[in-house]
Design a protein around this motif. Structure first.
Motif, short mmCIF file in Angstrom:
data_model
loop_
_atom_site.label_atom_id
_atom_site.label_comp_id
_atom_site.label_asym_id
_atom_site.label_seq_id
_atom_site.Cartn_x
_atom_site.Cartn_y
_atom_site.Cartn_z
N ASP A 193 0.82 -1.21 0.00
CA ASP A 193 0.00 0.00 0.00
C ASP A 193 0.86 1.26 0.00
N ALA A 194 2.07 1.15 0.48
CA ALA A 194 2.99 2.29 0.48
C ALA A 194 4.41 1.77 0.59
N ALA A 195 5.35 2.60 0.26
CA ALA A 195 6.77 2.21 0.34
C ALA A 195 7.33 2.52 1.73
N LEU A 196 8.36 1.80 2.10
CA LEU A 196 9.08 2.08 3.35
C LEU A 196 10.50 2.49 2.99
N LEU A 197 10.90 3.67 3.45
CA LEU A 197 12.21 4.21 3.07
C LEU A 197 13.00 4.52 4.33
N ARG A 198 14.27 4.16 4.29
CA ARG A 198 15.13 4.41 5.46
C ARG A 198 15.96 5.67 5.25
N LEU A 199 15.90 6.56 6.22
CA LEU A 199 16.67 7.80 6.12
C LEU A 199 18.00 7.66 6.83
N PRO A 200 19.09 8.10 6.20
CA PRO A 200 20.37 8.10 6.91
C PRO A 200 20.32 9.10 8.08
N ALA A 201 21.18 8.89 9.04
CA ALA A 201 21.25 9.82 10.16
C ALA A 201 21.76 11.17 9.68
N ARG A 202 21.38 12.22 10.36
CA ARG A 202 21.86 13.58 10.09
C ARG A 202 21.58 14.08 8.67
N ALA A 203 20.54 13.49 8.04
CA ALA A 203 20.14 13.99 6.72
C ALA A 203 18.73 14.55 6.81
N GLU A 204 18.44 15.51 5.94
CA GLU A 204 17.07 15.98 5.81
C GLU A 204 16.49 15.41 4.53
N LEU A 205 15.19 15.07 4.60
CA LEU A 205 14.49 14.58 3.42
C LEU A 205 14.00 15.79 2.63
N VAL A 206 14.31 15.84 1.35
CA VAL A 206 13.89 16.95 0.49
C VAL A 206 12.81 16.43 -0.45
N ALA A 207 11.62 17.00 -0.40
CA ALA A 207 10.49 16.46 -1.14
C ALA A 207 9.93 17.48 -2.11
N THR A 208 9.63 17.04 -3.33
CA THR A 208 9.08 17.94 -4.33
C THR A 208 8.18 17.18 -5.28
N THR A 209 7.22 17.86 -5.88
CA THR A 209 6.36 17.22 -6.87
C THR A 209 6.02 18.19 -7.98
N ASP A 210 5.86 17.67 -9.19
CA ASP A 210 5.53 18.49 -10.35
C ASP A 210 4.57 17.74 -11.25
N VAL A 211 3.60 18.44 -11.77
CA VAL A 211 2.62 17.85 -12.68
C VAL A 211 2.95 18.27 -14.11
N LEU A 212 2.87 17.34 -15.03
CA LEU A 212 3.00 17.68 -16.45
C LEU A 212 1.70 17.32 -17.16
N ILE A 213 1.08 18.28 -17.80
CA ILE A 213 -0.17 18.05 -18.52
C ILE A 213 0.08 18.21 -20.02
N GLU A 214 -0.44 17.27 -20.77
CA GLU A 214 -0.30 17.36 -22.22
C GLU A 214 -0.97 18.64 -22.73
N GLY A 215 -0.27 19.34 -23.60
CA GLY A 215 -0.83 20.56 -24.17
C GLY A 215 -0.52 21.79 -23.33
#
Ligand code: ADP
Ligand code: MG
Length: 322
Positions: free
Chosen positions: A28-50
Motif C-alpha cells: 500500500d505504500a513504500a518504506l524508506l530508510r533515512l540516513p542519520a543527520r540527513a534531511e528529506l527533500v520532497a518535491t512534486t511536479d505535474v506535467l499536462i499534455e498541451g
C-alpha cells in the motif's frame, strides 16, 4: 491491458530497488530508510499534455522530462535524488506509449540511481505527476532566501535554448538551420537536471533556484525571498552557438534568454569571498558558470545592456492563470 499490467510494465522498465528502499512497489505504500543527520527533500511536479509539453510529443521524451523537472528542483536545493513516485493518468491503456514513457524515465533515473518506489495509475486526460525525494546533510540545503547585497549572481549553462526550441516547435521561429534546430529542441525535450552542481554549491552559494519559468522571473523569487534587489547585465548572459545561429536578432535572443522558461539551469548567488571557488566547479563539471550580475540592497531588479541602458523584459516568464 489493465491497470496492473501497466504497473507491471513500468516496474519492469524502471529500477525499483536501491539504497534505503526497505519496501518498494507492491504494497500500500513504500518504506524508506533515512540516513542519520540527513534531511528529506520532497518535491512534486505535474506535467499536462498541451500545457507542459506539446500534444503528440514522443512518450520517451515525456518520461525523461517528467523526471528531469523534479530532479531539477532537488538540484536547486543541493539535494541528492534518492526515490521517486509516479502518478499517471492515461486516456487509454496504450502499451506502446507506456513502454516508451518508461524507457525515457528509466534512462534518466539510471543516471542518478533513483529508485521508483510507488505511484498510482488511473484513467483520465494525459497527465504525469512525479514526486521526487532526495537527501541533504541537515542544515546544508540551498534556499531562495539567503541572497545578500554584494553577492555575485551566476547562472549555469546557456539560458534561452529551451525557449527557442519551443518557438521552433510552435513555428514562431522559422528558418533555423537543421543542426541548430535539433540542438535547441533537445534542450526543450531533454533538459539536464544540474544535480552535481547543486551538490557542489553547498557551502558556497548563499541562495539558489532552478530556472523553469524564465531567468528574470525566477530571480525575482530569490530577491523577494531574500529581501534584496539585483542588477543584471543582459549582455553577460551566455548564448549557445545554436541560439546565436537560430536567432540573429539580438533583442529577440535576449528576450528568449531573460524571459524564456524550461531551461532548468541553476541561478545562484555567491558572496565575493567565495567567488574564487566557482571556476573550479565549472571546470570539474564541464558546465559554464557565468557571472551575470550583482545583488543590491534596494529591492529593485534592474536589467541593463553593456551601454548601461535599461533593458525591458517583456512577458515576465511563464505563469499559469495569468
Ligand atoms: P492502492 O490501490 O493501494 O493505492 P495500487 O493498486 O494503486 O495500490 O498500486 C499498487 C502498487 O503499485 C503500489 O505499491 C503503488 O505504489 C504501485 N504503483 C501504482 N501505479 C504506479 C506507477 N505508475 N508507478 C509506480 N508504481 C505504481
Ligand atoms: Mg492507488
Amino acid at each position: 491491458m489493465g491497470e496492473f499490467d501497466l504497473i507491471a510494465m513500468i516496474r519492469r522498465g524502471v529500477r525499483g530497488a536501491g539504497p534505503g528502499v526497505a519496501l518498494g512497489i507492491g504494497d500500500d505504500a513504500a518504506l524508506l530508510r533515512l540516513p542519520a543527520r540527513a534531511e528529506l527533500v520532497a518535491t512534486t511536479d505535474v506535467l499536462i499534455e498541451g500545457v507542459h509539453f506539446p500534444c503528440g510529443t514522443d512518450a520517451s521524451r515525456v518520461g525523461w522530462k517528467a523526471l528531469a523537472v523534479n530532479l531539477s528542483d532537488l538540484a536547486a536545493m543541493g539535494a541528492v535524488p534518492a526515490w521517486v513516485l509516479l502518478a499517471l493518468a492515461l486516456p487509454r491503456a496504450d502499451a506502446r506509449w507506456v513502454r516508451a514513457f518508461a524507457k525515457g524515465f528509466a534512462a534518466l533515473a539510471r543516471q542518478h540511481r533513483v529508485a521508483l518506489v510507488g505511484g498510482d495509475t488511473t484513467r483520465g486526460p494525459l497527465s504525469i505527476t512525479v514526486t521526487a525525494l532526495g537527501l541533504v546533510p541537515s542544515g546544508h540545503a540551498l534556499r531562495r532566501e539567503g541572497a545578500r547585497a554584494g553577492d555575485a549572481i551566476y547562472v549555469s549553462g546557456t539560458p534561452g535554448d529551451a525557449a527557442a526550441g519551443l518557438a521552433i516547435v510552435q513555428r514562431r521561429l522559422r528558418g533555423a538551420a537543421a543542426g541548430a534546430s535539433r540542438a535547441l529542441r533537445a534542450r526543450l525535450d531533454r533538459p539536464v537536471p544540474r544535480v552535481a552542481l547543486g551538490v557542489a554549491l553547498r557551502g558556497i552559494a548563499r541562495a539558489a533556484i532552478d530556472v523553469s519559468d524564465g531567468l528574470v522571473q525566477d530571480l525575482g523569487h530569490v530577491l523577494r525571498a531574500s529581501g534584496v534587489g539585483a542588477v543584471i547585465e543582459a549582455d553577460a548572459v551566455p548564448a549557445s552557438a545554436a541560439l546565436r545561429k537560430a536567432v540573429a536578432d539580438q533583442r529577440r535572443r535576449r528576450e528568449l534568454q531573460l524571459a524564456g522558461g524550461d531551461d532548468y539551469e541553476l541561478l545562484f548567488t555567491v558572496p565575493r569571498r567565495r567567488e574564487f571557488r566557482v571556476p573550479g566547479i565549472a571546470a570539474k563539471l564541464r558546465l559554464p558558470l557565468t557571472r551575470i550580475g550583482t545583488i543590491t540592497r534596494d529591492r529593485a531588479l534592474v536589467v541593463r545592456d553593456s551601454d548601461g541602458r535599461r533593458v525591458r523584459v517583456g512577458r515576465g516568464g511563464y505563469e499559469h492563470f495569468a
